[in-house]
Design an enzyme around this catalytic site. Structure first.
Site, PDB file in Angstrom:
ATOM      1  N   ASP A 365       0.916  -1.264   0.034  1.00 41.28           N
ATOM      2  CA  ASP A 365       0.147  -0.021   0.040  1.00 41.28           C
ATOM      3  C   ASP A 365       0.886   1.127  -0.054  1.00 41.28           C
ATOM      4  O   ASP A 365       2.247   1.130   0.424  1.00 41.28           O
ATOM      5  CB  ASP A 365      -0.938  -0.044   1.064  1.00 41.28           C
ATOM      6  CG  ASP A 365      -1.715   1.288   1.590  1.00 41.28           C
ATOM      7  OD1 ASP A 365      -2.338   1.718   0.527  1.00 41.28           O
ATOM      8  OD2 ASP A 365      -1.530   1.932   2.464  1.00 41.28           O
ATOM      9  N   THR A 367       0.123   4.934   1.000  1.00 31.69           N
ATOM     10  CA  THR A 367      -0.090   5.816   2.148  1.00 31.69           C
ATOM     11  C   THR A 367       0.025   5.240   3.457  1.00 31.69           C
ATOM     12  O   THR A 367      -0.638   4.336   3.868  1.00 31.69           O
ATOM     13  CB  THR A 367      -1.395   6.782   2.100  1.00 31.69           C
ATOM     14  OG1 THR A 367      -1.489   7.018   0.558  1.00 31.69           O
ATOM     15  CG2 THR A 367      -1.388   7.803   3.025  1.00 31.69           C
ATOM     16  N   THR A 512      -2.614   1.822  -4.892  1.00 32.31           N
ATOM     17  CA  THR A 512      -2.797   3.144  -4.180  1.00 32.31           C
ATOM     18  C   THR A 512      -4.091   3.631  -4.958  1.00 32.31           C
ATOM     19  O   THR A 512      -4.644   3.390  -6.088  1.00 32.31           O
ATOM     20  CB  THR A 512      -1.731   4.134  -4.396  1.00 32.31           C
ATOM     21  OG1 THR A 512      -2.013   5.575  -3.656  1.00 32.31           O
ATOM     22  CG2 THR A 512      -1.364   4.314  -5.547  1.00 32.31           C
ATOM     23  N   GLY A 513      -4.885   4.358  -4.003  1.00 30.66           N
ATOM     24  CA  GLY A 513      -5.919   4.968  -4.595  1.00 30.66           C
ATOM     25  C   GLY A 513      -5.628   6.567  -5.174  1.00 30.66           C
ATOM     26  O   GLY A 513      -6.719   7.125  -5.640  1.00 30.66           O
ATOM     27  N   ASP A 559      -2.082  -1.071   5.905  1.00 31.74           N
ATOM     28  CA  ASP A 559      -2.237  -0.499   7.045  1.00 31.74           C
ATOM     29  C   ASP A 559      -3.714   0.017   7.582  1.00 31.74           C
ATOM     30  O   ASP A 559      -4.041   0.121   8.731  1.00 31.74           O
ATOM     31  CB  ASP A 559      -1.160   0.639   7.650  1.00 31.74           C
ATOM     32  CG  ASP A 559      -1.533   1.902   6.894  1.00 31.74           C
ATOM     33  OD1 ASP A 559      -1.901   1.807   5.731  1.00 31.74           O
ATOM     34  OD2 ASP A 559      -1.436   2.906   7.470  1.00 31.74           O
ATOM     35  N   ASP A 563      -7.288  -1.805   3.361  1.00 30.66           N
ATOM     36  CA  ASP A 563      -6.246  -2.840   2.964  1.00 30.66           C
ATOM     37  C   ASP A 563      -6.735  -4.311   3.490  1.00 30.66           C
ATOM     38  O   ASP A 563      -6.157  -5.236   2.875  1.00 30.66           O
ATOM     39  CB  ASP A 563      -5.040  -2.317   3.520  1.00 30.66           C
ATOM     40  CG  ASP A 563      -4.404  -1.183   2.898  1.00 30.66           C
ATOM     41  OD1 ASP A 563      -4.598  -1.026   1.758  1.00 30.66           O
ATOM     42  OD2 ASP A 563      -3.838  -0.428   3.805  1.00 30.66           O
TER      43      ASP A 563
END
Length: 669
Positions: A365, A367, A512-513, A559, A563
């Site tokens: 991930d 962020t 990631t978004g 995190d 996720d």
């Protein structure tokens, strides 16, 4: 906090009790006591034995009824010293899993019963001294092995010792009372003095101090704490006093959760352990069968005496004890679990942890995992010759210190130098301004420049935009002086972690978004092989499936709550410890520190653990392949014959080798 101690008690003694059921209901000290007492009784048993007296030419120790005395002493050793093995056999047979305890019990029972018949008139020779020394050796071996296994749980004991015995509770009227930890409740206010241990998880209400969290997080540098910050129970307060509001106690506390995760990891069966259990059961069946065949062949086909045939049978069952096999995997599991905890990651699923050694792709991930999840200054561009970077930072940060906007906070944190600011005011939706050293300093957005017709003629600014960064501009008296680029700060460890994984032949990816520009910039900075951008939270698991469909074994590192599905879908789910509870509960491995480097460490430890398991299993099974025929008397024609006592010695040596080899992982992993 009483729950913490309760959980530790369970964990500290679960490990030894589950290793093949061998030590169920017994403690190491109990084996030690039984060994000492039995050894003392064995001395006269040895001296009264016909074989020993014949070997050493001793005749003065014979007296009327000495055989009955020998029988009484041997009976004590059998029932007192052999009790743990007899109870273990009953337990194994009830579970329909005959194993090491069954073999030991059959061996000592065969020797004791046969010798007892001889005392009361049955023709043959007694085996009292052989079986007594066998019991002594087995008790000593079990004591040493239990100490080794229990030593693997010392990490938990050290965690429990972190907790202080009392807390300084501050009453509503301001009076302070010392109270035991178990009486603390959520909402209570406590005072932690300099140098004291923090009694429970809480939030700082008043005071500032540096807190040492190294035992809990592995972070060597003390962490500065001020009002509003969270502190962890068990960490050590530094130079200042802190007034805390208790947020978590008992089983909800960070420390208790760490202990519980380690306990569950130590208690979970690994795939290799399941194979070892099956091997131990089949070895028991093979040993009993070999013993029966040995008895029939020597006593029947070869015409040897029943006493000789019985001795061969007893030796076969003794030397074939699958204790080394039964201990081969549990010891490695315990050692690796404690090593993992001490290095900052907790194993929740042993099967997934073992699979980590074969990982072919790791998906991160962005962020909060590869990045710190906070805005920070990444670039400072000076566009005027009358200023340097340090002066530009100081001007901008001095103005931004007076603003609460997230961008302003990031800019203000980029410089430690604060200049006096007067006439500060916000420019709604565009930035802020103030007078610094008699100059009007403005920190503004690109929109402000467009509205006021201020051009930016530097291609580097366009590069910042292409990377998805946020850019603010610094003006002095209306003149453009520089630009500051901000982005989610990449963790310093991310690039090294990716490099280590790639060196191991593992593909590194990111999901990631965020928009494609930001994802591309992060991927380039840390050296990723591939990235997936603009992925909605509920679609992350689909990206994991997509990579798995390529035939790759995949780990996911994340995190957040978004996720959790991806962590569950991955072959190995790895949660950053500071993340959400949902992510942690879904993951197979939890990283206590926010350090991507630990993802590489997991794979290294998984591979080292597997190597040790294979080495131990190879030794334990290979040893028995050679030992059983030797014990049965296959080399009798060459003058090589093993006694039951010597068989016990060899069996114990095999077990000790397995224990030592497991411990060597501490050195080489």
């Amino acid at each position: 906090m009483n729950n913490v101690n309760t959980q530790h008690s369970a964990s500290a003694h679960h490990a030894p009790s589950r290793h093949g059921g061998a030590h169920e209901g017994h403690k190491a000290e109990d084996f030690k006591k039984r060994f000492i007492v039995s050894l003392a009784i064995t001395v006269p048993i040895v001296l009264l034995s016909d074989m020993i007296q014949g070997w050493f030419g001793i005749s003065g120790l014979r007296f009327a009824g000495d055989r009955y005395v020998l029988f009484i002493l041997s009976s004590f050793v059998y029932f007192y010293g052999g009790s743990p093995f007899l109870k273990g056999m009953i337990s194994e047979l009830r579970r329909m899993t005959p194993g090491m305890m069954t073999l030991v019990s059959l061996a000592i029972t065969a020797a004791y019963v046969y010798s007892s018949f001889v005392v009361f008139g049955f023709p043959g020779a007694t085996f009292f001294w052989e079986f007594a020394t066998l019991v002594d050796i087995m008790l000593l071996g079990h004591y040493l092995e239990m100490k080794s296994v229990m030593g693997a749980s010392r990490a938990l004991e050290e965690l429990v010792r972190l907790m202080p015995s009392v807390a300084h509770m501050v009453m509503p009227n301001g009076i302070m009372h010392d109270v035991p930890l178990e009486s603390l409740a959520v909402g209570d206010v406590v005072l932690v003095k300099p140098g004291e241990k923090i009694p429970a998880d809480g939030q700082v209400l008043e005071g500032e101090s540096s807190v040492n969290e190294s035992m809990l997080t592995g972070e060597s540098m003390p962490v500065h704490k001020k009002a509003g910050d969270i502190v962890i129970g068990g960490s050590v307060n530094g130079e200042g006093s802190l007034k805390l509001e208790i947020r978590k106690t008992g089983s909800d506390s960070f420390l208790s959760r760490v202990i519980d995760l380690v306990r569950k990891a130590q208690g979970s069966k690994s795939r290799t352990q399941l194979l070892a259990d099956k091997a131990a059961m089949w070895l028991t069946i093979a040993a009993v069968s070999s013993g029966a065949v040995t008895l029939l062949v020597w006593a029947g086909a070869l015409g040897e005496s029943f006493a000789f045939a019985m001795e061969r049978t007893v030796t076969v069952m003794v030397i074939a004890c699958p204790h080394a096999l039964g201990l081969a995997v549990p010891l490695v599991v315990s050692v690796s679990t404690s090593m993992a905890a001490s290095r900052g990651f907790l194993i929740r699923n042993r099967l997934a942890f073992e699979k980590a050694r074969n990982l072919q792709a790791v998906i991160f991930d962005k962020t909060g995992t590869l990045t710190e999840g906070r805005f920070g200054v990444t670039d400072v561009l000076v566009l005027s010759k009358d200023l340097n970077e340090q002066q530009l930072r100081a001007m901008a940060s001095s103005v931004e210190r007076h603003s609460e906007h997230p961008i302003a906070k990031a800019v203000s944190a980029s410089s430690g130098k604060a200049l006096p600011v007067t006439e500060f005011r916000a420019i709604p939706g565009k930035g802020a301004q103030g007078v610094v050293d008699s100059r009007l300093v403005q920190v503004v957005s690109p929109g402000y420049l467009r509205e006021n017709g201020i051009p930016v003629n530097d291609k580097r600014v366009e590069e910042f935009y292409s990377q998805g960064k946020t850019v603010v501009f610094v003006l002095a008296d209306g003149q453009l002086k520089g630009a500051i680029a901000l982005a989610d700060v990449i963790r310093p460890e991310s690039k090294k972690a990716v490099s280590l994984l790639k060196d191991s032949g593992i593909q590194c990816m990111m999901v990631t978004g965020d928009n494609r520009q930001v994802a591309q910039w992060v991927a380039r900075e840390v050296g990723l092989d591939e990235y997936f951008a603009e992925v909605l939270p509920d679609k992350k698991a689909e990206k994991i499936k997509e990579v798995q469909s390529r035939g790759l074994i995949v780990a996911m590192v994340g995190d957040g709550i978004n996720d959790a599905p991806a962590l569950a879908q991955a072959d190995v789910g790895i949660a950053i410890g500071a993340g959400t509870d949902v992510a942690i509960e879904t993951a197979d491995v939890v990283l206590i520190k926010n350090n991507p480097m630990d993802a590489a460490a997991i794979i290294t430890l998984s591979r080292a653990t597997y190597r040790k398991m294979v080495q131990n299993l190879a030794w334990a099974t290979g040893y028995n392949v050679f030992a059983i025929p030797l014990a049965a008397g296959a080399l009798y024609g060459m003058g090589i014959l093993l006694s039951p006592a010597l068989g016990a010695v060899l069996m114990s040596v095999s077990t000790i080798i397995v224990a030592i080899n497991s411990r060597l992982m501490n050195i080489r992993a």
